[in-house]
Design a protein around this motif. Structure first.
Motif, PDB file in Angstrom:
ATOM      1  N   GLU A 183      41.174  32.363  60.872  1.00  0.00           N
ATOM      2  CA  GLU A 183      41.420  30.998  61.347  1.00  0.00           C
ATOM      3  C   GLU A 183      42.519  31.044  62.387  1.00  0.00           C
ATOM      4  O   GLU A 183      43.574  31.626  62.156  1.00  0.00           O
ATOM      5  N   TYR A 185      44.739  28.797  65.324  1.00  0.00           N
ATOM      6  CA  TYR A 185      45.114  27.495  65.865  1.00  0.00           C
ATOM      7  C   TYR A 185      45.020  27.543  67.379  1.00  0.00           C
ATOM      8  O   TYR A 185      45.494  28.488  68.015  1.00  0.00           O
ATOM      9  N   THR A 186      44.379  26.528  67.945  1.00  0.00           N
ATOM     10  CA  THR A 186      44.232  26.470  69.407  1.00  0.00           C
ATOM     11  C   THR A 186      45.603  26.317  70.043  1.00  0.00           C
ATOM     12  O   THR A 186      46.571  25.916  69.391  1.00  0.00           O
ATOM     13  N   LYS A 194      44.358  22.600  66.815  1.00  0.00           N
ATOM     14  CA  LYS A 194      43.278  22.481  65.841  1.00  0.00           C
ATOM     15  C   LYS A 194      43.013  23.867  65.250  1.00  0.00           C
ATOM     16  O   LYS A 194      43.175  24.880  65.933  1.00  0.00           O
ATOM     17  N   CYS A 195      42.625  23.898  63.982  1.00  0.00           N
ATOM     18  CA  CYS A 195      42.408  25.163  63.289  1.00  0.00           C
ATOM     19  C   CYS A 195      40.934  25.556  63.368  1.00  0.00           C
ATOM     20  O   CYS A 195      40.073  24.932  62.753  1.00  0.00           O
ATOM     21  N   VAL A 196      40.651  26.612  64.135  1.00  0.00           N
ATOM     22  CA  VAL A 196      39.286  27.080  64.377  1.00  0.00           C
ATOM     23  C   VAL A 196      38.882  28.091  63.307  1.00  0.00           C
ATOM     24  O   VAL A 196      39.592  29.073  63.078  1.00  0.00           O
ATOM     25  N   GLU A 337      37.220  28.570  70.166  1.00  0.00           N
ATOM     26  CA  GLU A 337      36.047  28.131  69.402  1.00  0.00           C
ATOM     27  C   GLU A 337      34.806  28.974  69.654  1.00  0.00           C
ATOM     28  O   GLU A 337      33.837  28.904  68.895  1.00  0.00           O
ATOM     29  N   TYR A 384      36.205  23.023  62.707  1.00  0.00           N
ATOM     30  CA  TYR A 384      37.655  22.961  62.551  1.00  0.00           C
ATOM     31  C   TYR A 384      38.004  22.736  61.080  1.00  0.00           C
ATOM     32  O   TYR A 384      37.343  21.951  60.389  1.00  0.00           O
ATOM     33  N   TYR A 385      39.052  23.388  60.624  1.00  0.00           N
ATOM     34  CA  TYR A 385      39.468  23.236  59.234  1.00  0.00           C
ATOM     35  C   TYR A 385      40.231  21.929  59.033  1.00  0.00           C
ATOM     36  O   TYR A 385      41.149  21.612  59.787  1.00  0.00           O
ATOM     37  N   ASN A 387      39.696  18.742  59.593  1.00  0.00           N
ATOM     38  CA  ASN A 387      39.849  17.875  60.765  1.00  0.00           C
ATOM     39  C   ASN A 387      38.531  17.134  61.008  1.00  0.00           C
ATOM     40  O   ASN A 387      37.768  17.466  61.913  1.00  0.00           O
ATOM     41  N   ASN A 391      35.803  17.256  64.168  1.00  0.00           N
ATOM     42  CA  ASN A 391      34.465  17.786  63.864  1.00  0.00           C
ATOM     43  C   ASN A 391      33.351  16.777  64.112  1.00  0.00           C
ATOM     44  O   ASN A 391      32.194  17.161  64.303  1.00  0.00           O
TER      45      ASN A 391
END
Length: 586
Positions: A183, A185-186, A194-196, A337, A384-385, A387, A391
């Motif tokens: 995971e 983070y952007t 955002k957590c990818v 992503e 995204y985790y 979110n 999403n």
């Protein structure tokens, strides 16, 4: 129209554990990784590294770490981070690397958001920025003999490095390709990161695709000199796994990319065959090659197979230097992503500004509403985790990923225009693409490090310009991107020099309403600490707008008294550079 490769994607290794097992069988005695110790590069073999990964994985499981658990890794690139991340991913866990320089508030936000039960930190700096109130089961520290700072769940990495009592212990070779293992983070250029969520297949399909590209042929004899951070997809997925997957030697650049002279000294020792970087660093390295014939020959050595650039186009003058020595320059495009690479330029085709090439095998690209670039392929994230808002609309009804980038499909491949959320409207309703002008300004004047154009809700666009202070202190009178460059020696000279350049830049913009009418040179540098640059060294526009709100207001009404030393340039309606009408002293 759908843009895609005519080459089919080959077989994809099912998971990270299998990739490691395959490679240790092939490259057991070869160096997988090395870093500088006491001035010399010292490495570890695949055999020894794999043994360390097994030890870490074994002891993690003994301490309660199980499949699906998360480990936040709060560290700079180092061997301990590499082995920890690979161990976590290889036993069904999820690695969550974050920027080593985050302050306590940001680190706290991401650790809590990730819902990780375990944390690994490099040393005391990261530990001091770890929230004392947390629900973490264990915190592992890479550095030895540091202050515990009151944490009672702290363990040294040495605890995980001890020999395994169960000699039959193995990694999880049965992990499904679709399982999440990483995971990230952007970089958050326009807001909160955002957590990818990325799977084994996302990461490894990229390498299977690159293997099919004729001008991207890597092997165990290749040498990487690398500084790109592993918390970011460019360094932590694209570059790192390009080396790992092919058994190449990854050498950590000891200065972490912060100083061109340090990179150059390490370049002498490693003589990399592959180099991944960003235009700003290539520019600084090229300046050093002009100090002597020996320096030039050392940098452009015969074993350099190709250089890769991303984040921004390579300046034309630097590209020419590589090309005339027959060293290919490859550019690519992608996002965290998309794991991250979607397209590559072909070095056999003349490069064109903004064109980032064609899709790699297995990846398809099309344009949606308002020419937003959409992607489909095995490299696209799972979502995204935690979110729901992000999403909600990130995938189309037929499962294409909406990238948020605006582009155009040309004969030479995909052309990038801008980020969708950077486009703004003037009071007359006309839409302006700021990145077009920013690119023109930065191409025309390499004495400007960053240009930020804005004007949403205003009558006309303006620009904030941040100078390249190192270059101004040591101006280059011999080589410039354009003939006739004045080569300014200070900001006052730069302000006068820029009048003509800004006029030329305006002439390069087709729509009259998109031409800037005022610009300000600010005697400051954008930085990660101030939040005006992301950890991946990209401009964070919204943070720049906030930090320089008074300067922007001044460009529109000229009424604010500014403390900083700035230089304001106004351009008249005829788009001819006017005189420097206002100079605000320190």
């Amino acid at each position: 129209m759908i843009l895609e490769s005519n080459i089919k994607l080959g077989e994809v290794v099912p998971n990270i554990a299998t990739m490691l097992r395959n490679n240790v069988q092939r490259f057991a005695k070869q160096i997988i990784y090395q870093e500088k110790i006491n001035g010399e590069y010292t490495g570890i073999t695949w055999e020894d590294c794999y043994n360390n990964i097994l030890n870490i994985a074994y002891h993690l499981k003994q301490l309660g770490f199980s499949e699906g658990n998360k480990m936040v890794i709060f560290s700079r690139n180092c061997r301990a981070m590499l082995e920890m991340e690979l161990a976590v991913m290889s036993i069904g866990g999820i690695a969550v690397p974050i920027f080593a320089g985050f302050k306590k508030d940001t680190a706290d936000l991401l650790i809590k958001h990730s819902e990780a039960s375990y944390l690994a930190v490099e040393g005391e700096q990261q530990l001091s920025n770890t929230p004392t109130e947390n629900s973490l089961k264990k915190i592992f520290v890479f550095e030895q003999n540091i202050n515990s700072l009151g944490f009672n769940n702290l363990l040294s990495i040495e605890v995980l490095m001890k020999g395994r009592t169960d000699k039959n212990f193995s990694l999880n070779f049965n992990a499904l390709p679709e399982n999440i293992c990483l995971e990230m983070y952007t970089s958050g250029t326009m807001g909160i990161p955002k957590c990818v969520q990325l799977s084994h297949k996302n990461i490894l399909s990229q390498q299977a695709a690159l293997d099919k590209v004729e001008y991207w042929q890597l092997n165990e004899n290749d040498r990487f000199l690398a500084y790109l951070p592993w918390h970011h997809s460019f360094g932590g997925i694209f570059e790192l796994f390009s080396a790992l997957y092919h058994g190449a030697t990854y050498s950590l650049e000891s200065g972490y990319g912060k100083d061109a002279r340090t990179i150059f000294e390490n370049w002498k020792k490693i003589q990399p065959t592959i180099f991944f970087s960003v235009p700003k660093v290539y520019q600084a390295l090229f300046e050093l090659t002009k100090e002597s014939k020996e320096a030039e020959e050392l940098f452009f050595h015969s074993g350099l197979k190709f250089v890769f650039t991303a984040a921004a186009p390579m300046p034309e003058n630097i590209s020419r230097e590589f090309e005339k020595r027959k060293i290919p320059v490859i550019e690519g495009w992608g996002l965290t992503e998309t794991s991250p690479c979607c397209t590559l330029t072909n070095p056999k085709i003349k490069r064109e500004p903004g064109v980032v090439g064609n899709p790699i095998p297995g990846v398809s690209i099309r344009l949606g509403e308002e020419n937003e670039i959409q992607v489909k392929g095995p490299n696209v994230m799972l979502g995204y985790y935690k979110n729901d808002e992000a999403n909600k609309d990130i995938f189309t009804s037929d499962d294409w990923f909406r990238t948020g980038d605006v582009g155009e499909i040309t004969e030479k491949g995909l052309k990038l225009i801008t980020r969708k959320d950077r486009i703004f409207k003037l009071t007359n309703g006309e839409k302006v693409i700021p990145t077009e002008m920013e690119s023109i300004i930065q191409t025309k004047c390499h004495y400007i490090s960053f240009a930020v154009v804005t004007g949403g809700g205003r009558e006309y666009p303006v620009a904030l310009l941040f100078p390249n202070k190192k270059l101004i202190d040591n101006p280059d009178y011999e080589v410039s991107p354009l003939e006739g460059c004045f080569c300014p020696r200070n900001l006052n000279e730069l302000s006068h020099c820029l009048q003509g350049c800004l006029n030329d830049a305006n002439c390069g913009v087709k729509q009259k309403f998109a031409k800037i009418k005022a610009a300000m040179i600010i005697d400051e540098e954008l930085s990660i600490d101030k939040g005006t640059l992301t950890p991946s060294m990209k401009v964070a526009p919204n943070n720049v707008y906030k930090a320089y709100k008074a300067e922007l207001e001044n460009l529109y009404d000229g009424k604010n008294t500014l403390k900083e030393k700035v230089y304001v340039i106004y351009l008249n309606d005829a788009n001819e550079a006017g005189i420097l009408k206002q100079k605000l002293p320190a």
